[in-house]
Write an enzyme that holds these catalytic residues in place. Sequence first.
Site, PDB file in Angstrom:
ATOM      1  N   GLU A 222      36.129  18.163  53.915  1.00 45.96           N
ATOM      2  CA  GLU A 222      35.705  17.000  53.763  1.00 45.96           C
ATOM      3  C   GLU A 222      34.599  17.485  52.668  1.00 45.96           C
ATOM      4  O   GLU A 222      33.606  18.063  52.496  1.00 45.96           O
ATOM      5  CB  GLU A 222      34.659  16.198  54.802  1.00 45.96           C
ATOM      6  CG  GLU A 222      35.458  15.521  55.771  1.00 45.96           C
ATOM      7  CD  GLU A 222      34.662  14.982  56.821  1.00 45.96           C
ATOM      8  OE1 GLU A 222      33.627  14.240  56.410  1.00 45.96           O
ATOM      9  OE2 GLU A 222      35.066  14.839  57.869  1.00 45.96           O
TER      10      GLU A 222
ATOM     11  N   GLU B  21      32.270  18.470  62.859  1.00 47.71           N
ATOM     12  CA  GLU B  21      30.959  18.367  62.728  1.00 47.71           C
ATOM     13  C   GLU B  21      30.028  18.341  64.117  1.00 47.71           C
ATOM     14  O   GLU B  21      29.467  17.140  64.447  1.00 47.71           O
ATOM     15  CB  GLU B  21      30.432  17.363  61.988  1.00 47.71           C
ATOM     16  CG  GLU B  21      31.327  17.270  60.338  1.00 47.71           C
ATOM     17  CD  GLU B  21      30.558  16.227  59.447  1.00 47.71           C
ATOM     18  OE1 GLU B  21      29.864  15.447  59.828  1.00 47.71           O
ATOM     19  OE2 GLU B  21      30.884  16.403  58.366  1.00 47.71           O
TER      20      GLU B  21
HETATM   21  C1  FCB Z   1      30.947  13.171  57.698  1.00 44.39           C
HETATM   22  C2  FCB Z   1      32.204  12.593  58.610  1.00 44.39           C
HETATM   23  C3  FCB Z   1      33.251  11.650  58.088  1.00 44.39           C
HETATM   24  C4  FCB Z   1      32.752  10.541  57.173  1.00 44.39           C
HETATM   25  C5  FCB Z   1      31.699  11.335  56.030  1.00 44.39           C
HETATM   26  C6  FCB Z   1      31.278  10.542  54.745  1.00 44.39           C
HETATM   27  O1  FCB Z   1      29.997  13.343  58.340  1.00 44.39           O
HETATM   28  O2  FCB Z   1      32.538  13.643  59.183  1.00 44.39           O
HETATM   29  O3  FCB Z   1      33.705  11.043  59.082  1.00 44.39           O
HETATM   30  O4  FCB Z   1      31.853   9.603  57.778  1.00 44.39           O
HETATM   31  O5  FCB Z   1      30.821  12.128  56.568  1.00 44.39           O
END
Ligand code: FCB
Length: 460
Positions: free
Chosen positions: A363, A169
């Site tokens: 994620e 990210e």
């Molecule tokens: C993302 C992050 C991860 C976590 C989630 C909820 O942006 O990459 O580390 O904090 O959000």
Amino acid sequence: MTELSRSDFPADFTWGTATAAYQVEGATTEGGRGPSVWDTFARTPGAIADGTTGEPADDHYHRYLEDVGLMADLGVNAYRFSISWSRIQPDGTGAVNPEGIAFYRRLAEALVAQGITPWATLYHWDLPQALEDRGGWLDRGTAEAFAEYARLVVGELGDVVKHWTTLNEPWCSAFLGYASGEHAPGRHVGTQAARAAHHLLLAHGRAVPLIRAAADDLQVGITLNLYSVRTASDSPADVDAARRIDGLQNRFFLDPVLAGSYPVDVLRDLGEQAWFAEHAQGDLATIGVDVDFLGVNYYSRHTTAAGTASGAPSANPGSEFVQMVDTGAPRTRMGWEVHPDGLVDVLEMAAARRPGLPLLVTENGAAYDDELTADGVHDEERRAYLEQHLAACRDALGRGVPLRGYFLWSLMDNFEWAWGYTRRFGVVHVDYATQRRTIKDSGRWLQAFLSAGGRGARSA
Ligand code: FCB
């Protein structure tokens, strides 16, 4: 929704859980680890909602074997974790710290022994403080330092870890770190945060060939946080608001990585055309290096409208007047609206950029207020969120998206950055006072889902 089954997915699909070093490891002063920007930031009064730090978090540094056992119990076949740069190079440059390498080797070998494929991220936001003191990501030299760090780590671990992600990210690193200041290092340089974004992308581009050179059987990619963006109305001002947010959060990263260019409208919104013409355009061939996969992190959708800037430092510099509209959809404890079909949107958006490029959801998950009772944690909302988003993955596959895997955020509750320990994302509950782990109902559901189709082969 028709009933969801593991057999709706390819047999070699990657099913994983994800964490990040600073959020779970603790042991911040052990094993020769140097300080990172998150150690410094978390100690800044007011920076973290509950005044906590990443110490001891989940004490994963010492309890990793128990955590690998939990993953085996859940039935996942992959684990996405990140490597703490300052465990490997305490000052961000120079010789490798053997104790740092040894920890990740122990972790990776324990995973492989359980049939769980290690997926390592080289940078999940924890820049060595020594590099921040020299300018951090606003300094081009940090990209060169990252490339050398990547070369060293993969040279040491490439025999056991075959899947590598350069950055997690970069939008967050650049714009939460250097524009809104909600994340480490907590700086407020406004639109110049775009220069940090460029140096992050350059770091990725420089690192990829060095990673590939370490062994001939490695897979290398990058993870972007993509948003489904909708306009609140057809008014030209609202449509333009959506263009700006899609531009800064999606296209500003997708385009250089997959299409070899920066979007000119975003550079114009930022007022950064001159700096990019002079310092960045020549790096586009480096940044656009071929990758083996793209990781997509997806949590929510933005519905945007034109409004009035609050005056506070914004994570969308140059577009401060854009408002996020409440559509009335249910929200998680983060305040993020739940829109499973937005996951299909972002996967299709990525797939359109480079047809055929393998995609993974690296994620996806949700925070809710969990209660640990005598008979466990009954987190029905998280279970439903998970089921809905897996159904979206199935839909994306049905629409021809080359989706190869899904990593749930998160294996276990952990230090949720500026929210400290007040936001729980795990399918495993962690009692921070005792470090006791308890699989939540959502984790039991995942376990049943994964075992119904039989234990899958290790991911390719
Ligand atoms: C993302 C992050 C991860 C976590 C989630 C909820 O942006 O990459 O580390 O904090 O959000």
